[in-house]
Design an enzyme around this catalytic site. Sequence first.
Site, PDB file in Angstrom:
ATOM      1  N   GLN A 114       0.716  -1.259  -0.115  1.00  0.00           N
ATOM      2  CA  GLN A 114       0.082   0.038   0.028  1.00  0.00           C
ATOM      3  C   GLN A 114       0.805   1.318  -0.090  1.00  0.00           C
ATOM      4  O   GLN A 114       0.247   2.369  -0.185  1.00  0.00           O
ATOM      5  CB  GLN A 114      -0.850  -0.163   1.317  1.00  0.00           C
ATOM      6  CG  GLN A 114      -1.960  -1.333   1.354  1.00  0.00           C
ATOM      7  CD  GLN A 114      -2.623  -1.271   2.510  1.00  0.00           C
ATOM      8  OE1 GLN A 114      -4.067  -0.666   2.638  1.00  0.00           O
ATOM      9  NE2 GLN A 114      -2.055  -1.985   3.693  1.00  0.00           N
ATOM     10  N   ASN A 115       2.203   1.008  -0.014  1.00  0.00           N
ATOM     11  CA  ASN A 115       2.978   2.293   0.232  1.00  0.00           C
ATOM     12  C   ASN A 115       3.378   2.863  -1.307  1.00  0.00           C
ATOM     13  O   ASN A 115       3.289   1.962  -2.267  1.00  0.00           O
ATOM     14  CB  ASN A 115       4.350   1.733   0.767  1.00  0.00           C
ATOM     15  CG  ASN A 115       4.031   1.276   2.317  1.00  0.00           C
ATOM     16  OD1 ASN A 115       3.358   1.551   2.867  1.00  0.00           O
ATOM     17  ND2 ASN A 115       5.235   0.666   2.766  1.00  0.00           N
ATOM     18  N   VAL A 116       3.481   3.964  -1.300  1.00  0.00           N
ATOM     19  CA  VAL A 116       3.934   4.605  -2.525  1.00  0.00           C
ATOM     20  C   VAL A 116       5.292   4.983  -2.769  1.00  0.00           C
ATOM     21  O   VAL A 116       5.735   5.853  -3.370  1.00  0.00           O
ATOM     22  CB  VAL A 116       3.049   6.044  -2.901  1.00  0.00           C
ATOM     23  CG1 VAL A 116       1.719   5.308  -3.150  1.00  0.00           C
ATOM     24  CG2 VAL A 116       3.106   7.077  -1.860  1.00  0.00           C
ATOM     25  N   ASP A 117       6.224   4.783  -1.552  1.00  0.00           N
ATOM     26  CA  ASP A 117       7.520   5.292  -1.373  1.00  0.00           C
ATOM     27  C   ASP A 117       8.712   4.708  -2.371  1.00  0.00           C
ATOM     28  O   ASP A 117       9.653   5.196  -2.515  1.00  0.00           O
ATOM     29  CB  ASP A 117       8.063   5.251  -0.077  1.00  0.00           C
ATOM     30  CG  ASP A 117       8.053   4.003   0.712  1.00  0.00           C
ATOM     31  OD1 ASP A 117       8.005   2.832  -0.013  1.00  0.00           O
ATOM     32  OD2 ASP A 117       7.656   4.034   1.773  1.00  0.00           O
ATOM     33  N   HIS A 132      -1.278   1.274  -4.599  1.00  0.00           N
ATOM     34  CA  HIS A 132      -1.675   2.596  -4.894  1.00  0.00           C
ATOM     35  C   HIS A 132      -0.794   3.441  -5.509  1.00  0.00           C
ATOM     36  O   HIS A 132      -0.798   4.889  -5.803  1.00  0.00           O
ATOM     37  CB  HIS A 132      -1.800   3.231  -3.305  1.00  0.00           C
ATOM     38  CG  HIS A 132      -2.548   2.591  -2.611  1.00  0.00           C
ATOM     39  ND1 HIS A 132      -2.623   2.460  -1.157  1.00  0.00           N
ATOM     40  CD2 HIS A 132      -3.796   2.010  -2.730  1.00  0.00           C
ATOM     41  CE1 HIS A 132      -3.585   2.068  -0.421  1.00  0.00           C
ATOM     42  NE2 HIS A 132      -4.307   1.477  -1.417  1.00  0.00           N
ATOM     43  N   CYS A 193       0.412  19.283 -22.666  1.00  0.00           N
ATOM     44  CA  CYS A 193      -0.683  19.403 -23.523  1.00  0.00           C
ATOM     45  C   CYS A 193      -1.746  20.433 -22.833  1.00  0.00           C
ATOM     46  O   CYS A 193      -3.084  20.597 -23.340  1.00  0.00           O
ATOM     47  CB  CYS A 193      -1.339  18.012 -23.383  1.00  0.00           C
ATOM     48  SG  CYS A 193      -2.307  17.580 -22.011  1.00  0.00           S
ATOM     49  N   GLY A 234       2.990  -4.043   8.711  1.00  0.00           N
ATOM     50  CA  GLY A 234       3.014  -2.495   9.054  1.00  0.00           C
ATOM     51  C   GLY A 234       1.775  -1.767   8.481  1.00  0.00           C
ATOM     52  O   GLY A 234       1.928  -0.796   8.153  1.00  0.00           O
ATOM     53  N   SER A 236      -2.436  -0.989   9.499  1.00  0.00           N
ATOM     54  CA  SER A 236      -3.604  -0.786  10.364  1.00  0.00           C
ATOM     55  C   SER A 236      -4.673  -1.325   9.723  1.00  0.00           C
ATOM     56  O   SER A 236      -5.709  -1.599  10.271  1.00  0.00           O
ATOM     57  CB  SER A 236      -3.596   0.722  10.743  1.00  0.00           C
ATOM     58  OG  SER A 236      -4.068   1.343   9.744  1.00  0.00           O
TER      59      SER A 236
END
Length: 295
Positions: A114-117, A132, A193, A234, A236
Site C-alpha cells: 500500500q506504500n507509494v515510497d 496505490h 498538453c 505494517g 492498520s
Amino acid sequence: MSLAPATTTTATPATMPATMPATAYDAPLALLVDRPLVVLTGAGLSTDSGIPDYRGPGAPRRTPMTYQEFVSGPGPRRRYWARSHLGWGRMRHAEPNPGHGAVARLGADLVITQNVDGLHERVGTPSLVALHGRIADVVCLSCRATSSRAELHQRLTALNPGFAEQHADVTSNPDGDVALEETDGFVVPDCECGGLLKPDVVFFGENVPPARVARCYEAVEALEPSGGALLVAGSSLTVMSGLRFVKRAAKAGTPVVVLNRGATRGDDLATHTVHAGCSEFLTALADLRAEAASA
C-alpha cells in the site's frame, strides 16, 4: 530458535518488551516458515526508514487531500503540490530498511504494498504490486502521459526559488508531503498538453485500477488450495483497499498473520497478531525460510 505449534495468540504493547524475545515469535514463525505466502505491506514497514506512518502510536490525526478536492480548483492543487514538493524532496532520500530487504528474501508468491515510497522497488522485490502507485511517477489527467517526479521536482524548484529553504523546518507527513499552510504564490506547471499534473498514486476518493485488484485477489485466492498464508506487515488495515484481501483470505480459511505496532481492523480475522515493529520479525522469518529451503 524453538518453534511452537501454531496457535491463536496475541502479543500486545502492554506485555511486550522493547526488544521482543524470540519465543514471542515462535507460533507465527512456525505457521509461516514453509508455506506459500502473499505479503501485504503498509506504512509501518517504512517507519524504520524515517518515513512517518498514518496511524501508528503517537501519529497525529490528519486528513489527506481527496481526488475530488485536488481537481476542484487551482487553490487545492497549489496547496497539494507545495506540500508534496517539500515532502518528496525528503522522501526521495529515504533508504530501504532491513524489513524491506527481508520481504524481498521471503520468496512470496506476491507482495502487495500500500506504500507509494518505492522502497520495495529499490531492493528489487520480486512479484510486486504497488497497489496505490508510486510517488516517483507523475501522470497527466488529460493526455495520461507519465513522466518522472524527479524531472518535475527540478521544474518546481526552478519556478519557486528559495521555497524549500524558507520552509526547511516543517514536519514531514506520510506519502511524501509536509505540514504546511503557507502555500500562496507557489507556482505549479501544467502538462505540455495543458492538462493537470498529478502524482501517479491513488488518492482517497479514487479507485485502485481493477487489473491490480484482480491480480491481488487471484494470488490471495490461490493460497487456500496451496496451503499458503497471508502475512500483513505494517498496516492498520483501516482502509478497505488492504482489508479486503484479509477478509477474502479469512473467508476462505487461509491463515492470516498480522504484524503491526498497534491494533488493526483485521485483528479479529487473524490467526496470529504480533504488535511490534516489522524489521526484527521479518528478518527472523526470512532467515528461517532460507534455512528451511536449503535443508
